[in-house]
Design a protein around this motif. Structure first.
Motif, PDB file in Angstrom:
ATOM      1  N   VAL A 128      33.957 -35.610 -52.108  1.00 45.50           N
ATOM      2  CA  VAL A 128      33.789 -37.065 -52.128  1.00 45.50           C
ATOM      3  C   VAL A 128      34.991 -37.662 -52.865  1.00 45.50           C
ATOM      4  O   VAL A 128      35.344 -37.189 -53.952  1.00 45.50           O
ATOM      5  CB  VAL A 128      32.466 -37.433 -52.852  1.00 45.50           C
ATOM      6  CG1 VAL A 128      32.330 -38.935 -53.044  1.00 45.50           C
ATOM      7  CG2 VAL A 128      31.267 -36.874 -52.087  1.00 45.50           C
ATOM      8  N   PRO A 129      35.649 -38.663 -52.293  1.00 44.32           N
ATOM      9  CA  PRO A 129      36.814 -39.236 -52.984  1.00 44.32           C
ATOM     10  C   PRO A 129      36.394 -40.044 -54.213  1.00 44.32           C
ATOM     11  O   PRO A 129      35.203 -40.233 -54.464  1.00 44.32           O
ATOM     12  CB  PRO A 129      37.426 -40.156 -51.930  1.00 44.32           C
ATOM     13  CG  PRO A 129      36.282 -40.536 -51.056  1.00 44.32           C
ATOM     14  CD  PRO A 129      35.360 -39.348 -51.025  1.00 44.32           C
ATOM     15  N   ALA A 151      23.897 -34.909 -58.163  1.00 52.27           N
ATOM     16  CA  ALA A 151      23.386 -34.635 -56.819  1.00 52.27           C
ATOM     17  C   ALA A 151      22.503 -35.756 -56.303  1.00 52.27           C
ATOM     18  O   ALA A 151      21.862 -36.467 -57.065  1.00 52.27           O
ATOM     19  CB  ALA A 151      22.604 -33.334 -56.829  1.00 52.27           C
ATOM     20  N   SER A 152      22.497 -35.904 -54.996  1.00 48.37           N
ATOM     21  CA  SER A 152      21.580 -36.811 -54.331  1.00 48.37           C
ATOM     22  C   SER A 152      21.000 -36.057 -53.140  1.00 48.37           C
ATOM     23  O   SER A 152      21.735 -35.488 -52.343  1.00 48.37           O
ATOM     24  CB  SER A 152      22.335 -38.060 -53.867  1.00 48.37           C
ATOM     25  OG  SER A 152      21.549 -38.806 -52.958  1.00 48.37           O
ATOM     26  N   TYR A 161      19.470 -32.817 -46.968  1.00 51.26           N
ATOM     27  CA  TYR A 161      20.868 -32.539 -47.263  1.00 51.26           C
ATOM     28  C   TYR A 161      21.143 -32.922 -48.704  1.00 51.26           C
ATOM     29  O   TYR A 161      20.442 -33.752 -49.279  1.00 51.26           O
ATOM     30  CB  TYR A 161      21.797 -33.388 -46.379  1.00 51.26           C
ATOM     31  CG  TYR A 161      21.756 -33.084 -44.919  1.00 51.26           C
ATOM     32  CD1 TYR A 161      22.707 -32.256 -44.347  1.00 51.26           C
ATOM     33  CD2 TYR A 161      20.774 -33.639 -44.104  1.00 51.26           C
ATOM     34  CE1 TYR A 161      22.688 -31.987 -42.995  1.00 51.26           C
ATOM     35  CE2 TYR A 161      20.740 -33.368 -42.747  1.00 51.26           C
ATOM     36  CZ  TYR A 161      21.702 -32.547 -42.195  1.00 51.26           C
ATOM     37  OH  TYR A 161      21.679 -32.280 -40.865  1.00 51.26           O
ATOM     38  N   ASN A 162      22.195 -32.329 -49.265  1.00 45.73           N
ATOM     39  CA  ASN A 162      22.603 -32.665 -50.626  1.00 45.73           C
ATOM     40  C   ASN A 162      23.997 -33.246 -50.619  1.00 45.73           C
ATOM     41  O   ASN A 162      24.881 -32.708 -49.962  1.00 45.73           O
ATOM     42  CB  ASN A 162      22.702 -31.376 -51.439  1.00 45.73           C
ATOM     43  CG  ASN A 162      21.415 -31.062 -52.121  1.00 45.73           C
ATOM     44  OD1 ASN A 162      20.957 -31.834 -52.955  1.00 45.73           O
ATOM     45  ND2 ASN A 162      20.812 -29.949 -51.770  1.00 45.73           N
ATOM     46  N   ILE A 163      24.179 -34.323 -51.367  1.00 44.10           N
ATOM     47  CA  ILE A 163      25.547 -34.726 -51.687  1.00 44.10           C
ATOM     48  C   ILE A 163      25.731 -34.335 -53.145  1.00 44.10           C
ATOM     49  O   ILE A 163      24.908 -34.702 -53.990  1.00 44.10           O
ATOM     50  CB  ILE A 163      25.755 -36.246 -51.517  1.00 44.10           C
ATOM     51  CG1 ILE A 163      25.432 -36.678 -50.082  1.00 44.10           C
ATOM     52  CG2 ILE A 163      27.193 -36.631 -51.874  1.00 44.10           C
ATOM     53  CD1 ILE A 163      25.490 -38.190 -49.877  1.00 44.10           C
ATOM     54  N   GLN A 166      30.722 -35.181 -58.875  1.00 43.95           N
ATOM     55  CA  GLN A 166      30.736 -35.869 -60.173  1.00 43.95           C
ATOM     56  C   GLN A 166      30.836 -37.376 -59.971  1.00 43.95           C
ATOM     57  O   GLN A 166      30.425 -38.148 -60.824  1.00 43.95           O
ATOM     58  CB  GLN A 166      31.931 -35.390 -60.997  1.00 43.95           C
ATOM     59  CG  GLN A 166      31.916 -33.898 -61.244  1.00 43.95           C
ATOM     60  CD  GLN A 166      32.906 -33.451 -62.302  1.00 43.95           C
ATOM     61  OE1 GLN A 166      33.669 -34.258 -62.826  1.00 43.95           O
ATOM     62  NE2 GLN A 166      32.889 -32.174 -62.633  1.00 43.95           N
ATOM     63  N   GLU A 167      31.411 -37.776 -58.838  1.00 42.95           N
ATOM     64  CA  GLU A 167      31.596 -39.199 -58.559  1.00 42.95           C
ATOM     65  C   GLU A 167      30.277 -39.962 -58.514  1.00 42.95           C
ATOM     66  O   GLU A 167      30.244 -41.165 -58.752  1.00 42.95           O
ATOM     67  CB  GLU A 167      32.345 -39.389 -57.231  1.00 42.95           C
ATOM     68  CG  GLU A 167      33.794 -38.970 -57.281  1.00 42.95           C
ATOM     69  CD  GLU A 167      34.606 -39.784 -58.292  1.00 42.95           C
ATOM     70  OE1 GLU A 167      34.378 -40.997 -58.398  1.00 42.95           O
ATOM     71  OE2 GLU A 167      35.448 -39.182 -58.975  1.00 42.95           O
ATOM     72  N   ILE A 168      29.185 -39.279 -58.150  1.00 42.81           N
ATOM     73  CA  ILE A 168      27.916 -40.013 -58.034  1.00 42.81           C
ATOM     74  C   ILE A 168      27.024 -39.859 -59.266  1.00 42.81           C
ATOM     75  O   ILE A 168      25.962 -40.461 -59.343  1.00 42.81           O
ATOM     76  CB  ILE A 168      27.121 -39.627 -56.762  1.00 42.81           C
ATOM     77  CG1 ILE A 168      26.737 -38.140 -56.750  1.00 42.81           C
ATOM     78  CG2 ILE A 168      27.906 -39.981 -55.510  1.00 42.81           C
ATOM     79  CD1 ILE A 168      25.770 -37.799 -55.609  1.00 42.81           C
TER      80      ILE A 168
END
Ligand SMILES: [Fe+2]
Length: 379
Positions: A128-129, A151-152, A161-163, A166-168
């Motif tokens: 993830v940018p 994680a989301s 699904y997992n995203i 660290q960005e989130i």
């Protein structure tokens, strides 16, 4: 390595900190659960934000299970109408997970869900940018740890699904113990038992370290000392459980989790996450301890921290806590025929789950199947 991106603000009435946190921002979007609206905390939060001089928009009525469809439906309004420069998630783990996903696609509209999502441990998603919108998480339940985690979990066409990025991870978490006081007993029990599973699993993964251990141990001690009183409605105990949930979240943010979570994720159709974890945990402890000296040593360490003799006593305590908290048997949650029909599929998917890689023992599909069966028979 140990990291924590989230600044934590805790204490009775700390929701008020929103006012300071929102100052300097112009347009604030709150994602709120229906329950936080009903109990008046949404309007209290809106007031704090207006005091800070910002405009506030709110979205409520999100479905219980976050899905990419839910996120996509709300994105046009977010981009064209609300255009927030600050996001606030007020509710349980699923509200926070939805806010994290909204942030991803709001800040990086060029991204495609499939290319950044993990389906299992063998997928290689794109990173993830860098994302810019600040996210404040205000949990109303005490368990998921989403207020600090990276994680989301989102569904698409019924598949989870997992995203993970660290960005989130939220920038700020506000832990106001007035909020979890509104949890019904069952929610407090299921999420509270999940905190114990987070602690035990995070302590025993292959990547645990002294820093994550400290968080895991404190969380586990708190569950044994305060969960039952918290279920009786004791305010101090519920406050302690609220903080322990975040501590366990910090532990697994760093040390990850193990097979109980991998298996409960794939059995999510049967019942609540924390409850399934509580049911599966004793079988996973026994399995890991029977196969790995490292696992036995780590469970022994936990046992000693809890003034118990060894991993066998820990196992007994875990089972007894389940009994005292009236955790049902798996066979009371799902009928045999339905369970058996999905057993092979669940075992295959649990084997491929991202967390299985962190379990102290690498299980085979057959062993996972046997664990599900044992749990079903209540052996
Ligand atoms: Fe969990």
């Amino acid at each position: 390595m140990f990291w924590l991106k989230t600044r934590i603000i805790e204490g009775e009435g700390s929701l008020e900190a929103l006012s300071k946190e929102a100052s300097g921002y112009e347009r604030v979007l709150i994602l709120s659960s229906g329950s936080m609206k009903r109990h008046g905390f949404l309007s209290e939060a809106e007031d704090y934000i207006r005091e800070a001089g910002a405009e506030v928009f709110s979205i409520t009525g999100l479905p219980a299970e976050p899905s990419i469809e839910t996120v996509e439906e709300r994105l046009p309004k977010l981009r064209e109408e609300f255009q927030p420069d600050l996001l606030v998630a007020l509710g349980g783990g699923s509200v926070i997970d939805t806010a994290k996903a909204l942030k991803v696609f709001y800040d990086a509209p060029e991204l495609n869900f499939e290319e950044i999502a993990f389906i299992d441990r063998f997928s290689k998603p794109k990173p993830v940018p860098k994302l810019k919108t600040k996210l404040i998480a205000i949990p109303s339940t005490s368990g998921a740890g989403s207020e600090v985690s990276a994680a989301s979990v989102l569904k698409k066409n019924g598949v989870k699904y997992n995203i993970v990025s660290q960005e989130i991870a939220p920038d700020v978490a506000i832990l106001d113990p007035r909020l979890p006081m509104t949890m019904p007993r069952e929610v407090a029990r299921n999420s509270g038992l999940d905190v114990l599973v987070h602690g035990i699993e995070a302590y025993t993964t292959k990547v645990a370290n002294d820093f994550s251990d400290a968080m895991a141990i404190k969380a586990m001690k708190t569950v044994f000392a305060f969960l039952e009183r918290s279920l009786e409605g004791d305010e101090k105990a519920r406050e302690k459980m609220h903080y322990a949930a975040t501590m366990a979240g910090i532990a697994f943010l760093n040390a990850r989790l193990g097979l109980a979570h991998a298996m409960s994720h794939k059995a999510a159709w049967i019942g609540p996450h924390g409850l399934l974890n509580a049911i599966l945990l004793p079988y996973v402890i026994e399995f890991n301890a029977s196969k790995s000296e490292y696992a036995r040593k780590r469970y022994d360490e936990i046992a000693r921290e809890l003034n118990l003799k060894d991993w066998r006593e820990l196992l007994r305590e875990v089972k007894e806590l389940n009994l005292r908290a009236n955790v049902p048997k798996l066979s009371e949650l799902v009928d045999g025929e339905t369970f058996m029909a999905r057993l092979e599929d669940m075992a295959q998917k649990a084997y491929r789950d991202g967390l299985t890689a962190f379990n102290p023992v690498e299980p085979t599909v057959k062993e996972i199947k046997e664990l599900y069966l044992k749990a079903y028979r209540g052996e």
